[in-house]
Design a protein around this motif. Sequence first.
Motif, PDB file in Angstrom:
ATOM      1  N   ALA A 285     -36.096  37.062  27.010  1.00 55.08           N
ATOM      2  CA  ALA A 285     -35.834  37.176  28.442  1.00 55.08           C
ATOM      3  C   ALA A 285     -35.249  35.888  29.013  1.00 55.08           C
ATOM      4  O   ALA A 285     -34.305  35.917  29.806  1.00 55.08           O
ATOM      5  N   TRP A 286     -35.792  34.745  28.612  1.00 59.83           N
ATOM      6  CA  TRP A 286     -35.225  33.480  29.093  1.00 59.83           C
ATOM      7  C   TRP A 286     -33.823  33.263  28.529  1.00 59.83           C
ATOM      8  O   TRP A 286     -32.947  32.700  29.215  1.00 59.83           O
ATOM      9  N   SER A 287     -33.584  33.693  27.313  1.00 61.10           N
ATOM     10  CA  SER A 287     -32.240  33.561  26.729  1.00 61.10           C
ATOM     11  C   SER A 287     -31.235  34.383  27.519  1.00 61.10           C
ATOM     12  O   SER A 287     -30.099  33.943  27.767  1.00 61.10           O
ATOM     13  N   LEU A 288     -31.640  35.576  27.914  1.00 58.33           N
ATOM     14  CA  LEU A 288     -30.786  36.423  28.743  1.00 58.33           C
ATOM     15  C   LEU A 288     -30.505  35.748  30.085  1.00 58.33           C
ATOM     16  O   LEU A 288     -29.345  35.640  30.515  1.00 58.33           O
ATOM     17  N   TYR A 289     -31.558  35.292  30.745  1.00 58.55           N
ATOM     18  CA  TYR A 289     -31.369  34.644  32.046  1.00 58.55           C
ATOM     19  C   TYR A 289     -30.456  33.421  31.920  1.00 58.55           C
ATOM     20  O   TYR A 289     -29.511  33.252  32.703  1.00 58.55           O
ATOM     21  N   ARG A 290     -30.726  32.558  30.947  1.00 53.92           N
ATOM     22  CA  ARG A 290     -29.963  31.315  30.853  1.00 53.92           C
ATOM     23  C   ARG A 290     -28.502  31.574  30.500  1.00 53.92           C
ATOM     24  O   ARG A 290     -27.610  30.829  30.937  1.00 53.92           O
ATOM     25  N   ALA A 291     -28.227  32.614  29.738  1.00 56.41           N
ATOM     26  CA  ALA A 291     -26.834  32.960  29.435  1.00 56.41           C
ATOM     27  C   ALA A 291     -26.108  33.421  30.699  1.00 56.41           C
ATOM     28  O   ALA A 291     -24.962  33.013  30.964  1.00 56.41           O
ATOM     29  N   VAL A 292     -26.750  34.259  31.496  1.00 53.95           N
ATOM     30  CA  VAL A 292     -26.130  34.746  32.734  1.00 53.95           C
ATOM     31  C   VAL A 292     -25.951  33.598  33.724  1.00 53.95           C
ATOM     32  O   VAL A 292     -24.907  33.478  34.384  1.00 53.95           O
ATOM     33  N   GLU A 293     -26.941  32.719  33.819  1.00 49.98           N
ATOM     34  CA  GLU A 293     -26.829  31.573  34.723  1.00 49.98           C
ATOM     35  C   GLU A 293     -25.678  30.662  34.294  1.00 49.98           C
ATOM     36  O   GLU A 293     -24.892  30.202  35.134  1.00 49.98           O
ATOM     37  N   SER A 294     -25.575  30.400  32.995  1.00 51.58           N
ATOM     38  CA  SER A 294     -24.482  29.567  32.503  1.00 51.58           C
ATOM     39  C   SER A 294     -23.137  30.243  32.734  1.00 51.58           C
ATOM     40  O   SER A 294     -22.141  29.595  33.092  1.00 51.58           O
ATOM     41  N   ALA A 295     -23.086  31.551  32.558  1.00 49.66           N
ATOM     42  CA  ALA A 295     -21.851  32.293  32.828  1.00 49.66           C
ATOM     43  C   ALA A 295     -21.416  32.110  34.271  1.00 49.66           C
ATOM     44  O   ALA A 295     -20.226  31.939  34.562  1.00 49.66           O
ATOM     45  N   SER A 296     -22.361  32.133  35.191  1.00 44.53           N
ATOM     46  CA  SER A 296     -22.010  31.979  36.608  1.00 44.53           C
ATOM     47  C   SER A 296     -21.370  30.624  36.868  1.00 44.53           C
ATOM     48  O   SER A 296     -20.430  30.513  37.676  1.00 44.53           O
ATOM     49  N   ARG A 297     -21.850  29.583  36.197  1.00 45.88           N
ATOM     50  CA  ARG A 297     -21.253  28.254  36.372  1.00 45.88           C
ATOM     51  C   ARG A 297     -19.829  28.213  35.825  1.00 45.88           C
ATOM     52  O   ARG A 297     -18.943  27.584  36.412  1.00 45.88           O
ATOM     53  N   HIS A 298     -19.612  28.864  34.690  1.00 48.06           N
ATOM     54  CA  HIS A 298     -18.267  28.888  34.120  1.00 48.06           C
ATOM     55  C   HIS A 298     -17.311  29.688  35.001  1.00 48.06           C
ATOM     56  O   HIS A 298     -16.171  29.262  35.235  1.00 48.06           O
ATOM     57  N   PHE A 299     -17.750  30.827  35.490  1.00 46.24           N
ATOM     58  CA  PHE A 299     -16.896  31.600  36.393  1.00 46.24           C
ATOM     59  C   PHE A 299     -16.568  30.792  37.650  1.00 46.24           C
ATOM     60  O   PHE A 299     -15.430  30.795  38.124  1.00 46.24           O
ATOM     61  N   ALA A 300     -17.572  30.110  38.185  1.00 46.82           N
ATOM     62  CA  ALA A 300     -17.361  29.314  39.398  1.00 46.82           C
ATOM     63  C   ALA A 300     -16.351  28.196  39.167  1.00 46.82           C
ATOM     64  O   ALA A 300     -15.609  27.816  40.079  1.00 46.82           O
ATOM     65  N   ALA A 301     -16.327  27.661  37.943  1.00 48.30           N
ATOM     66  CA  ALA A 301     -15.412  26.565  37.606  1.00 48.30           C
ATOM     67  C   ALA A 301     -14.042  27.063  37.156  1.00 48.30           C
ATOM     68  O   ALA A 301     -13.169  26.258  36.825  1.00 48.30           O
ATOM     69  N   GLY A 302     -13.858  28.382  37.116  1.00 48.48           N
ATOM     70  CA  GLY A 302     -12.578  28.934  36.701  1.00 48.48           C
ATOM     71  C   GLY A 302     -12.430  29.118  35.206  1.00 48.48           C
ATOM     72  O   GLY A 302     -11.341  29.472  34.736  1.00 48.48           O
ATOM     73  N   ALA A 303     -13.498  28.888  34.439  1.00 50.25           N
ATOM     74  CA  ALA A 303     -13.450  29.045  32.979  1.00 50.25           C
ATOM     75  C   ALA A 303     -13.842  30.483  32.636  1.00 50.25           C
ATOM     76  O   ALA A 303     -14.935  30.736  32.111  1.00 50.25           O
ATOM     77  N   ARG A 304     -12.977  31.418  32.936  1.00 51.15           N
ATOM     78  CA  ARG A 304     -13.308  32.840  32.831  1.00 51.15           C
ATOM     79  C   ARG A 304     -13.621  33.263  31.395  1.00 51.15           C
ATOM     80  O   ARG A 304     -14.550  34.044  31.161  1.00 51.15           O
ATOM     81  N   ALA A 305     -12.853  32.769  30.424  1.00 52.81           N
ATOM     82  CA  ALA A 305     -13.080  33.189  29.038  1.00 52.81           C
ATOM     83  C   ALA A 305     -14.477  32.801  28.570  1.00 52.81           C
ATOM     84  O   ALA A 305     -15.172  33.606  27.921  1.00 52.81           O
ATOM     85  N   ASP A 306     -14.908  31.594  28.901  1.00 52.17           N
ATOM     86  CA  ASP A 306     -16.260  31.169  28.515  1.00 52.17           C
ATOM     87  C   ASP A 306     -17.316  31.982  29.258  1.00 52.17           C
ATOM     88  O   ASP A 306     -18.350  32.336  28.678  1.00 52.17           O
ATOM     89  N   GLY A 307     -17.052  32.262  30.525  1.00 56.42           N
ATOM     90  CA  GLY A 307     -17.989  33.088  31.277  1.00 56.42           C
ATOM     91  C   GLY A 307     -18.140  34.471  30.680  1.00 56.42           C
ATOM     92  O   GLY A 307     -19.253  34.995  30.552  1.00 56.42           O
ATOM     93  N   GLU A 308     -17.026  35.064  30.290  1.00 53.93           N
ATOM     94  CA  GLU A 308     -17.075  36.403  29.688  1.00 53.93           C
ATOM     95  C   GLU A 308     -17.794  36.380  28.345  1.00 53.93           C
ATOM     96  O   GLU A 308     -18.512  37.332  28.003  1.00 53.93           O
ATOM     97  N   MET A 309     -17.615  35.298  27.581  1.00 52.38           N
ATOM     98  CA  MET A 309     -18.307  35.188  26.297  1.00 52.38           C
ATOM     99  C   MET A 309     -19.821  35.136  26.510  1.00 52.38           C
ATOM    100  O   MET A 309     -20.598  35.758  25.775  1.00 52.38           O
TER     101      MET A 309
END
Length: 300
Positions: free
Chosen positions: A268-292
Motif C-alpha cells: 500500500a505504501w509502495s502504491l501511494y509513494r509511486a502515485v505521489e512521485s508521479a504527481s511531482r513528475h507531471f507537475a514538472a513536465g516530465a510526463r514520460a516519467d510520470g506515466e511510468m
Amino acid sequence: MASAPHVDPPRRLVRALGADSPWLASLPRLLAGSLARWELTAERVVAPGGRGSLVVLVRRADGTPAALKLRADGAAAEAAALARWDGHGAVRLLDAAPRDGALLLERLHAEVSLRSLPEAKANLEAASALRRLWVPPAPTGAEHPFTTVAEHTARAVDRIREHVPGEAGALVDEALEARSALLDDAPEELLLHGDFRQGAVLSADPGRAHWLVVGPDPLVGERAYDLARLVRDRLHDLGATSGASSLTRRRVRKLADSLEVDRERLRAWSLYRAVESASRHFAAGARADGEMLVEFAGWL
C-alpha cells in the motif's frame, strides 16, 4: 574570508532547481564561507550529484579527506538524523552549519553505490543497511525535530489530485485511501531515511561498514514507508522485462519478509509513494516519467 571560487554546478542540479535559482547564484559565496570556516581545500565537485545539493570533495587542514555538502534546504534535518545515527549504518557527520546549508561529512566512494551490484545482491545489502537506521528518533523522553510521515504526506494530497491525469483517477483514489488507512493504524514511530534507494548506499573505506547510507530526507514513521521507495528501484529496467507486474509483487514479498515488514502495508505504501512521485513528475513536465510511475502503481 577566501574569495568566492568558481563553481560549475552539475547539470542535474541546475535542471532540478532552475538556472535562475537564487540559491545557485549564492553557491560561490556559500562554498567560500564553508571552506574558510573549516579550513578546507576543495578538490572537485561530485557529478552527477543530487537534485537539491552540491557535494565537493575536500581535504581538511590535517590532510584527511572529507566531503562538503551544501543543501538548498533541509540541512538541519539531515544533520540531526546523521547525528542521531552517529555513523552506525550512515555516513558520519563531522561538523555542520545548518544556517548556511553546510554539512561536513566523512568521505565515501561516491562513484560506487549499490547500483553497481546485481539486483538481488543490491537488495540484500540495501535491506541490511536500512535495518541499521530504524531507531527511535530521539532518546527516551526527549523531543525530536523531525517531520512525521503524516505531516509530510498531507502536503502532497492536493498536488496528487491536481496533477495526476484523470484517466488514473482510480489509482489516485486508491492511493489516497490507502494513505489514510495506513496512518490511522500506524504501528510504530521510527527514524526513517525518507528517500532510501540503492543509489543512496555508498561504499566506504576499510574499518567501517562496507556500505553506508547517505542523503537522508528524514521522517518519523513506520518501516514500510521507508522500504516502499526501494520497491521501485531500477524502475525502467523492471518495466523493460516481461511479467513486470508479477516481478513487482514478488519484490514486495521478498523485501517485506527480509525485514519483517507487513506485506500489505508495504504494497500500500509502495502504491501511494509511486502515485505521489508521479504527481511531482507531471507537475514538472516530465510526463514520460510520470506515466511510468503510474504504470508501476498499477502493477501493485
